[in-house]
Design a protein around this motif. Structure first.
Motif, mmCIF file in Angstrom:
data_model
loop_
_atom_site.group_PDB
_atom_site.id
_atom_site.type_symbol
_atom_site.label_atom_id
_atom_site.label_comp_id
_atom_site.label_asym_id
_atom_site.label_seq_id
_atom_site.Cartn_x
_atom_site.Cartn_y
_atom_site.Cartn_z
ATOM 1 N N ILE A 46 0.819 -1.207 0.000
ATOM 2 C CA ILE A 46 0.000 0.000 0.000
ATOM 3 C C ILE A 46 0.856 1.261 0.000
ATOM 4 O O ILE A 46 0.492 2.271 -0.591
ATOM 5 N N SER A 236 -15.881 0.247 -1.503
ATOM 6 C CA SER A 236 -15.332 -0.394 -2.695
ATOM 7 C C SER A 236 -16.207 -1.498 -3.261
ATOM 8 O O SER A 236 -16.310 -1.651 -4.468
ATOM 9 N N THR A 278 -6.651 3.547 0.115
ATOM 10 C CA THR A 278 -6.361 2.323 -0.642
ATOM 11 C C THR A 278 -5.355 2.574 -1.757
ATOM 12 O O THR A 278 -5.045 1.672 -2.520
ATOM 13 N N ASN A 283 -12.101 5.527 -5.062
ATOM 14 C CA ASN A 283 -12.671 4.254 -4.627
ATOM 15 C C ASN A 283 -13.806 3.876 -5.578
ATOM 16 O O ASN A 283 -14.433 4.758 -6.168
ATOM 17 N N SER B 186 -9.994 -4.432 -1.752
ATOM 18 C CA SER B 186 -8.555 -4.536 -1.471
ATOM 19 C C SER B 186 -8.361 -5.205 -0.124
ATOM 20 O O SER B 186 -7.337 -5.037 0.518
ATOM 21 N N LEU B 190 -4.350 -6.292 0.765
ATOM 22 C CA LEU B 190 -4.349 -4.965 0.151
ATOM 23 C C LEU B 190 -4.100 -5.005 -1.357
ATOM 24 O O LEU B 190 -3.534 -4.093 -1.930
ATOM 25 N N ARG B 192 -5.939 -5.216 -5.052
ATOM 26 C CA ARG B 192 -7.260 -4.957 -5.606
ATOM 27 C C ARG B 192 -7.748 -6.142 -6.439
ATOM 28 O O ARG B 192 -7.022 -6.664 -7.285
#
Lengths: 490, 210
Positions: A46, A236, A278, A283, B186, B190, B192
């Motif tokens: 991330i 999401s 994220t 998102n 995610s 984490l 996607r």
């Protein structure tokens, strides 16, 4: 949970405390090597994503400046903003409730659910309801709450605790998630693999009927817009849209600090939040609703405005900017301490750097083991750099360390080692003559060092320093003495 | 004392030091002068990154492309304000269901519908975001949520570069859905992954001259 009230006004209740000293909790968590591996992988993934999408915006710093100022402006006029929000939300058919603390919020929500005749609810991920322990409370009232966010579902099915505010199951890897699904889902393909896409599909199948039949949903909110009475949820998966759209009744629980003055302000926060949390440009889904919309979505719409210690934090003029937090989790993703200990070590619903300041500010530094939280940091400042609303977390950590020392000072009749060290330090560093005198004694340290010219063990609380490193033996002469000898010889 | 009065009282005493309300510096980008071709290119790039299907077409091609996108669908729902000529090339195998005031489709019915076709209010190229705000050609939120495929018409004239440029085009008090790609998560490591509870297929038809 035991609570100690020392006359501090209106501290928060619920899952907001460090329940054992942080070093002790951290020590235990560090022993979980699988978790450390999972966390390292996730936080590093991330970090790179966030840097990429933040670097794309030439005006990132200007957006941070605006975000920070909008939040400070909100807090300075919080009463007016909340009244304005209530007026507008009510005018559009919504009902506003106020809750002083966790117990009152839980009671309000329970009564609202019972009034619908339903004994189950679907939930959108919400920090506020986690903080007040809503699910556990509903269970005691005979109401079953179904978490619908994938990570919350993993935590709920695994009888686990969240360890991250955005990805509560960050401490689990894909194989562990697969194992939980196989064990806990009533209907699941026994050949389920640990491919994330397959796991997401299993969650879809598991929850689909619940969504379509749900009568009541409970959500949090990322923001409330004062001048229109609008609420927003950023998500999401589409579980949020399901909960916010299909049921007849929608109950939102939101901290009072989440209100924004003007609806246009979301142009700032909707650029800051997704990139910081994220690491996405945006998102997948954001939903906005303003009270009740005829013919579209829930017709019975409520909001519970929650204090639960927020006014306590607001009263701390050095700490109040912690309320500016938009719950993006960037600070924990970059924190070297969080990366290693994980979120459970912080006890509270809010882990990581923001949790280390928010938990004591909401509930009191002297309550339970909160006093150990401000030290859960090397003060490296990575959290401040990453924060989209520029909360100076290191500065507030230092301020709270001061509060902790002050809170403990009166507890001891006999001065502690630390008190004595500090007194001694203040004497030594107060005058050049004093430190000169002290340095004369420095060569004595050579007596306690071994043949390898290293001091391996210091006494008392100083032993903490030598627990993991040696101190080189002092020189036979201090710099000060050497310097005056040099001068005399010339 | 009511909870409201008590909380507002606490706020007043918490702010007894009267902190200064700052001027908000708004030095971030509010306008841009990107041309149409670049706007299209940027939005396509973002949507493809989100794993949405994207085609850039002319208005006259809409029926043909809608039909192609819905080739595998057995039924489609559309909002009552949609230009029905867009559905004129659909084969008879695709059952058409209109969602209109007074004649709403139930949740179960929507669940049995393969796809939805809607228009959109405004799109933000820089973040790849398509905004629906409940106009009659976009319909209720439920119809663009429950079916598993969403075919979304994006008029090129409704594309802006920056989010602040989109704001004046929105009616904020209408229920809004901002869509940036098909549903995704995610939540596992984490990383996607596309396709959770919302429509798993998002097909965007970007239409020039509309």
């Amino acid at each position: 949970m035991t609570q100690v009230f020392l006359g501090m006004p209106a501290g928060g209740q619920g899952n907001l405390f460090e329940t054992e000293p942080f070093p002790k909790a951290a020590h235990r968590e560090l022993g979980n090597t699988q978790m450390r591996k999972n966390l390292r992988h996730a936080t590093h993934t991330i970090r790179d994503k966030r840097l990429n999408v933040v670097g794309e915006l030439p005006d990132w710093e200007e957006l941070r400046d605006a975000g920070s100022a909008i939040k400070n402006l909100t807090m300075a006029n919080l009463e007016e903003r909340l009244e304005e929000f209530e007026k507008n939300f009510t005018a559009r058919g919504g009902v506003v409730h106020w809750a002083r603390d966790a117990a009152e919020a839980n009671k309000i929500v329970t009564e609202l659910v019972k009034a619908t005749g339903s004994n189950e609810v679907v939930k959108v991920k919400s920090m506020a309801t986690q903080e007040i322990g809503l699910n556990e409370h509903l269970e005691t009232e005979g109401i079953e709450a179904f978490e619908t966010d994938l990570a919350e579902l993993i935590v709920q099915l695994g009888n686990d605790k969240p360890s991250h505010i955005l990805v509560p199951a960050i401490h689990k890897n894909r194989t562990e998630v697969r194992d939980i699904f196989l064990k806990e889902m009533p209907v699941v393909d026994p050949n389920l693999t640990d491919e994330p896409a397959k796991l997401a599909e299993a969650a879809r199948k598991h929850l689909r009927k619940k969504f379509l039949a749900a009568k009541v949903a409970i959500s949090g909110a990322n923001f409330a817009l004062a001048d229109t009475g609008t609420l927003g949820v950023v998500e999401s998966e589409g579980n949020g849209r399901m909960c916010l759209t299909l049921p007849e009744t929608l109950i939102t629980v939101m901290g009072i600090e989440k209100v924004l003055p003007h609806w246009e302000d979301i142009e700032v926060f909707m650029q800051l939040l997704p990139r910081s949390s994220t690491g996405e440009r945006m998102n997948p889904y954001t939903s906005l609703w303003t009270g009740v919309s005829e013919d579209d979505g829930p017709q019975n719409v409520h909001i519970v405005l929650l204090d639960n210690g927020r006014t306590r934090a607001l009263a701390d003029r050095f700490g109040r900017t912690a309320l500016n937090c938009i719950r993006c989790s960037a600070c924990m993703n970059v924190c070297p301490v969080y990366e290693r200990t994980g979120g459970h070590a912080y006890g509270s619903t809010y882990p990581g750097p923001i949790g280390a300041i928010l938990s004591p500010l909401l509930t009191g530094i002297e309550v339970e083991e909160n006093g150990s939280l401000p030290y859960a940091s090397s003060l490296c400042g990575a959290c401040y750099d990453a924060c989209p609303v520029k909360i100076n977390i290191p500065e507030i950590l230092v301020h709270l360390r001061g509060d902790d020392v002050d809170a403990n000072r009166d507890k001891h009749k006999i001065p502690t080692q630390m008190d004595l060290l500090m007194k001694g330090g203040s004497w030594a560093l107060g005058k050049g003559k004093n430190i000169g005198l002290l340095e004369k004694a420095l060569p004595l340290g050579r007596l306690v060092s071994g043949k390898d010219k290293k001091i391996k063990k210091l006494p008392g609380i100083a032993a903490g320093w030598t627990a993991s490193r040696d101190i080189p033996a002092p020189p036979s002469k201090s710099f000060r003495d050497w310097w005056s000898d040099e001068k005399e010889s010339k | 004392m009511s909870a409201k009065d008590e909380i507002l009282g606490r706020i007043r005493s918490a702010l007894a030091d009267a902190p200064v309300a700052p001027e908000v510096p708004r030095e971030y980008r509010k306008t841009s002068d990107m041309g149409e071709a670049e706007l299209i290119e940027l939005l396509v790039d973002r949507l493809v990154d989100y794993k949405a299907g994207v085609d850039v077409i002319d208005a006259a091609q809409i029926p043909e492309f809608v039909a192609a996108k819905l080739a595998g669908a057995s039924s489609v729902v559309y909002p009552h304000g949609l230009d029905t000529s867009w559905l004129s090339a659909l084969g008879e195998s695709v059952e058409q269901r209109v969602d209109a005031p007074g004649a709403r489709l139930g949740i179960a019915e929507l669940d049995e519908t393969s796809a939805v076709v809607t228009s959109s209010a405004v799109s933000v190229a820089e973040s790849g975001t398509i905004i629906l705000d409940g106009e009659p050609n976009q319909g209720r939120r439920a119809i663009s949520l429950v079916p598993d495929q969403h075919v979304c018409i994006v008029p090129v004239s409704s594309i802006v570069r920056l989010l602040p440029e989109a704001m004046p085009r929105l009616t904020i008090t209408r229920p809004q859905t901002w869509i940036s790609g098909p549903s995704a998560t995610s939540d596992i490591e984490l990383e996607r992954v596309e396709g959770v509870h919302g429509p798993r297929t998002l097909d965007v038809l970007m239409v020039r001259g509309l």
